[in-house]
Scaffold this active site. Structure first.
Site, PDB file in Angstrom:
ATOM      1  N   SER A 126       1.555  -4.242   7.751  1.00  0.00           N
ATOM      2  CA  SER A 126       0.522  -3.691   6.888  1.00  0.00           C
ATOM      3  C   SER A 126      -0.238  -2.571   7.577  1.00  0.00           C
ATOM      4  O   SER A 126      -0.518  -1.534   6.980  1.00  0.00           O
ATOM      5  CB  SER A 126      -0.452  -4.795   6.476  1.00  0.00           C
ATOM      6  OG  SER A 126      -1.562  -4.266   5.787  1.00  0.00           O
TER       7      SER A 126
ATOM      8  N   GLY B 248       3.889   5.188   9.490  1.00  0.00           N
ATOM      9  CA  GLY B 248       5.298   5.212   9.108  1.00  0.00           C
ATOM     10  C   GLY B 248       5.985   3.883   9.326  1.00  0.00           C
ATOM     11  O   GLY B 248       7.067   3.634   8.781  1.00  0.00           O
TER      12      GLY B 248
ATOM     13  N   ASP C 291      -0.391  -7.369   0.780  1.00  0.00           N
ATOM     14  CA  ASP C 291       0.197  -6.063   1.065  1.00  0.00           C
ATOM     15  C   ASP C 291       1.710  -6.181   1.074  1.00  0.00           C
ATOM     16  O   ASP C 291       2.338  -6.246   2.128  1.00  0.00           O
ATOM     17  CB  ASP C 291      -0.313  -5.536   2.406  1.00  0.00           C
ATOM     18  CG  ASP C 291      -0.057  -4.034   2.573  1.00  0.00           C
ATOM     19  OD1 ASP C 291       0.583  -3.448   1.677  1.00  0.00           O
ATOM     20  OD2 ASP C 291      -0.490  -3.465   3.589  1.00  0.00           O
TER      21      ASP C 291
ATOM     22  N   HIS D 214       0.823  -1.215   0.000  1.00  0.00           N
ATOM     23  CA  HIS D 214       0.000   0.000   0.000  1.00  0.00           C
ATOM     24  C   HIS D 214       0.859   1.268   0.000  1.00  0.00           C
ATOM     25  O   HIS D 214       0.349   2.359  -0.265  1.00  0.00           O
ATOM     26  CB  HIS D 214      -0.963   0.007   1.199  1.00  0.00           C
ATOM     27  CG  HIS D 214      -0.330   0.257   2.525  1.00  0.00           C
ATOM     28  ND1 HIS D 214       0.084  -0.747   3.362  1.00  0.00           N
ATOM     29  CD2 HIS D 214      -0.034   1.422   3.164  1.00  0.00           C
ATOM     30  CE1 HIS D 214       0.589  -0.230   4.471  1.00  0.00           C
ATOM     31  NE2 HIS D 214       0.534   1.087   4.371  1.00  0.00           N
TER      32      HIS D 214
ATOM     33  N   SER E 186       4.677   1.065   8.334  1.00  0.00           N
ATOM     34  CA  SER E 186       4.251   0.172   7.254  1.00  0.00           C
ATOM     35  C   SER E 186       5.444  -0.369   6.473  1.00  0.00           C
ATOM     36  O   SER E 186       6.345   0.379   6.086  1.00  0.00           O
ATOM     37  CB  SER E 186       3.317   0.909   6.294  1.00  0.00           C
ATOM     38  OG  SER E 186       2.086   1.179   6.896  1.00  0.00           O
TER      39      SER E 186
END
Length: 361
Positions: free
Chosen positions: A324, A307, A226, A196, A309
């Site tokens: 994710s 942040g 993801d 993402h 992710s």
């Protein structure tokens, strides 16, 4: 009466004397020259740091620095060349350790130089007068065991390090975290992060610290999974097979696998690093606020923030997942692990590796 000399007895005496000479320890053949540095180092180690001061090459020979004649004899007997010196390895290493207490002064270096029997300090451009004085105080106290050299230029890394958990940013400004560095069967290096993070044409990525270009996205999925794969295109970047903790230390990643329910795991990220938790469910369906639905995700008790992710989840040296999302991502994680009512979700890293023909290293 005429006396006759017995030549046979004389010959026997000479032969016996020659044999005795040949068998005498003082007449043994010189030992073969010692040419293996590892064996010379082992010899020095056996003699001890108080009697030796390192091994070095000189005029094609291996030289062992020694502090007493007994050690010199053993070095000669082993086929190496001894050199008498004033300072032992123990003394020089103690000096090195004292200088290490000054570690962090930019544009300096120091280390034991066996060939000069000193700790050599090199001071490059940009060192302040105060810092130089700090170094000189140690050098003065150690006398001729330390030498200081002035060098021009500044000490800079020739490559930019990249490790899992560090912050990354796309050309438009969105921040995420690096997951794991991986490679294909040819040894080409790639970085994993969250899928993402690349939505909206965010194809070129940079290291958050220093804005160093890393590479471009070559594969990704942001629903129903993801994950994303970034190809390192900058030759000045060195991707290491490690993750980096908040205190700057590193953890080596050597393997990957699917998770087990209830196992203890750890996560790092560029916003809230070094979290400990456990796997709550190894395969769940996640429905995010933005309407996306992800399948076969890993649910954990780990706390995350915006942040984080793409950051890595692991157990020991084993790669497990890529962050994710989670709940309360806009709130600080606090100082307790796990956080009450906090959960986060991860794409299984083994799924990405299998699909893309990659592996950790």
């Amino acid at each position: 009466m005429r006396r006759y000399r017995s030549y046979g007895a004389g010959i026997a005496a000479v032969a016996g004397g020659l044999l005795a000479t040949l068998l005498s320890p003082t007449a043994q053949a010189a030992p073969a020259p010692l040419t293996d540095p590892a064996k010379a180092a082992a010899l020095a180690a056996r003699l001890g740091d108080d009697r030796t001061a390192g091994v070095y090459h000189e005029d094609g020979r291996l030289v062992v620095a020694v502090t007493d004649e007994g050690a010199a004899e053993e070095v000669r007997d082993a086929g190496a060349t001894p050199k008498a010196v004033e300072h032992s390895a123990a003394e020089l290493e103690a000096t090195h350790a004292e200088l290490d207490e000054l570690a962090g002064i930019p544009n300096t270096s120091w280390g034991v130089d066996p060939s000069s029997n000193q700790v050599t300090v090199r001071i490059y451009d940009g060192v302040s007068a105060d810092d130089r004085a700090r170094i000189e105080r140690v050098a003065t106290a150690r006398g001729d065991a330390v030498s200081i050299e002035k060098r021009s230029g500044k000490l800079e890394r020739t490559a930019y390090a990249m490790r899992g958990g560090l912050g990354i940013i796309e050309s438009g400004g969105s921040r995420c975290s690096a997951g794991f560095n991986v490679q294909n069967t040819s040894g080409e290096k790639f970085m994993l992060t969250a899928g993402h993070c690349v939505v909206g044409g965010r194809y070129t990525w940079y290291r958050w610290s220093g804005n160093i270009k890393l590479g471009t996205i070559v594969a990704w999925n942001n629903e129903p999974g993801d994950w994303a794969v970034v190809d390192y295109t900058n030759p000045d970047v060195s991707p290491y097979g490690t993750i980096q903790y908040r205190d700057g230390s590193e953890g080596q990643i050597t393997s990957s696998r699917w998770v087990s329910d209830g196992e203890k795991v750890k996560r790092v990220g560029s916003t809230s690093q070094d979290r400990d938790g456990m796997v709550l469910d190894p395969s769940v369906t996640v429905n995010y606020t933005d309407g996306s639905t992800l399948y076969n995700m890993i649910e954990t008790s780990l706390c995350v923030q915006f942040g984080d992710s793409g950051g890595p989840m692991f157990a020991g040296t084993t790669a497990l997942g890529l962050n994710s999302g989670g709940n309360y991502a806009d709130k600080a994680c606090g100082d307790t692990d796990p956080q009450p009512d906090r959960v986060s979700y991860y794409h299984p890293v083994q799924d990405v590796l299998n699909k893309q023909g990659l592996k950790v290293y």
